[in-house]
Write an enzyme that holds these catalytic residues in place. Structure first.
Site, PDB file in Angstrom:
ATOM      1  N   GLU A  40      -5.887  -1.273  20.408  1.00 31.59           N
ATOM      2  CA  GLU A  40      -5.123  -0.130  19.908  1.00 31.59           C
ATOM      3  C   GLU A  40      -4.876   0.876  21.035  1.00 31.59           C
ATOM      4  OE1 GLU A  40      -5.480   2.926  16.100  1.00 31.59           O
ATOM      5  OE2 GLU A  40      -7.318   2.219  17.073  1.00 31.59           O
ATOM      6  N   LYS A 110       0.645   0.749  11.423  1.00 30.44           N
ATOM      7  CA  LYS A 110      -0.652   0.959  10.782  1.00 30.44           C
ATOM      8  C   LYS A 110      -0.494   1.661   9.433  1.00 30.44           C
ATOM      9  CE  LYS A 110      -5.104   3.210  11.813  1.00 30.44           C
ATOM     10  NZ  LYS A 110      -5.784   4.105  12.783  1.00 30.44           N
ATOM     11  N   CYS A 151      -7.214  -1.236  13.515  1.00 31.63           N
ATOM     12  CA  CYS A 151      -8.398  -0.380  13.488  1.00 31.63           C
ATOM     13  C   CYS A 151      -8.862   0.020  12.079  1.00 31.63           C
ATOM     14  CB  CYS A 151      -8.155   0.848  14.367  1.00 31.63           C
ATOM     15  SG  CYS A 151      -9.700   1.668  14.875  1.00 31.63           S
TER      16      CYS A 151
END
Length: 264
Positions: A40, A110, A151
């Site tokens: 990331e 995301k 994440c």
């Protein structure tokens, strides 16, 4: 399929970060990997006021990794970067995947954003500067259906179940997991996502210190559908390899048919 997780300690020098990323991709290709995954925010970790200007998905960031994929003949998951967002105040946290010919074959934004308020201890609102994505993505990578995430998504099992139901056999997790949660939760969550969805999980993390006074856990790893950790990176910048056995995945899904037996 041979895969490689590339672990970085990205900081505020974007040019340096990208140069390190390119070097790790070269090591991945030299080691026989077909698919390499970066963490990331591969190009920048630091104070938000010093972050690079957000870019579109066909900007300089994309061009850099498209060229790397093409020149190395490698499938490249370019971790994530700050994509131009829906308004002036927010970006997207976006992953791009490139084929060995340099074509961009997948884009994932995301979905889950880390917002936390603990009185007297921590106040962090990712949603103030990042807009959430809305679509799950399963991409064909080297012929293997691969589900994308980033994440904090790791804490939401319903996302990964949706990816598995959509056909994913591999789940990818680029991350910048913090030390204080990573040391207790990172491996447990990755192994759980692998076991419950009977997928390989490939997780590439940031490691070490970065501004403002934060430390990433690292320990990038590759987990098989049984939950066995096939490979784990040490606490340094580098490349870690593993071979994915898709026949073993099919055997596990046959002998423990939890995906087929689900009722919800």
């Amino acid at each position: 399929m041979r895969v490689a997780v590339c672990q970085l300690n990205s900081r505020e020098d974007r040019a340096h970060n990208l140069a390190v990323a390119r070097g790790l991709l070269e090591r991945a290709a030299a080691g026989g990997a077909e698919f390499a995954i970066l963490p990331e925010y591969v190009d920048f970790l630091g104070r938000s006021a010093e972050a690079p200007k957000p870019e579109p998905v066909d900007g300089e960031f994309a061009a850099f990794f498209a060229a790397a994929a093409r020149e190395l003949g490698l499938w490249v998951h370019a971790g994530s970067f700050h994509e131009t967002g829906p308004d002036a105040a927010r970006t997207y946290n976006t992953s791009l995947v490139f084929a060995p010919n340099g074509e961009r074959v997948a884009t994932y934004r995301k979905i889950h954003l880390y917002d936390v308020e603990i009185a007297g201890r921590v106040s962090y609102q990712e949603s103030r500067s990042v807009a959430p994505g809305e679509q799950t993505v399963v991409a064909e990578i080297a012929g293997v259906p691969t589900g994308l995430s980033i994440c904090y998504d790791l804490r939401f099992p319903e996302l990964y179940r949706k990816l598995a139901i959509s056909g994913a056999k591999v789940l990818v997790v680029p991350a910048a997991f913090m030390l204080h949660t990573g040391r207790d939760h990172w491996e447990v969550l990755l192994r759980a996502r692998a076991i419950e969805n009977q997928c390989y999980v490939i997780a590439a993390g940031q490691t070490g210190d970065h501004e403002p006074s934060r430390t990433c856990f690292g320990r990038s790893m590759i987990v098989d559908p049984w939950g066995t950790v096939l490979a784990q990176a040490p606490d340094t910048v580098g490349v870690t390899f593993a071979d994915l056995d898709l026949e073993r995945l099919d055997t596990i899904r046959t002998e423990v048919p939890s995906l087929a037996n689900r009722r919800l």
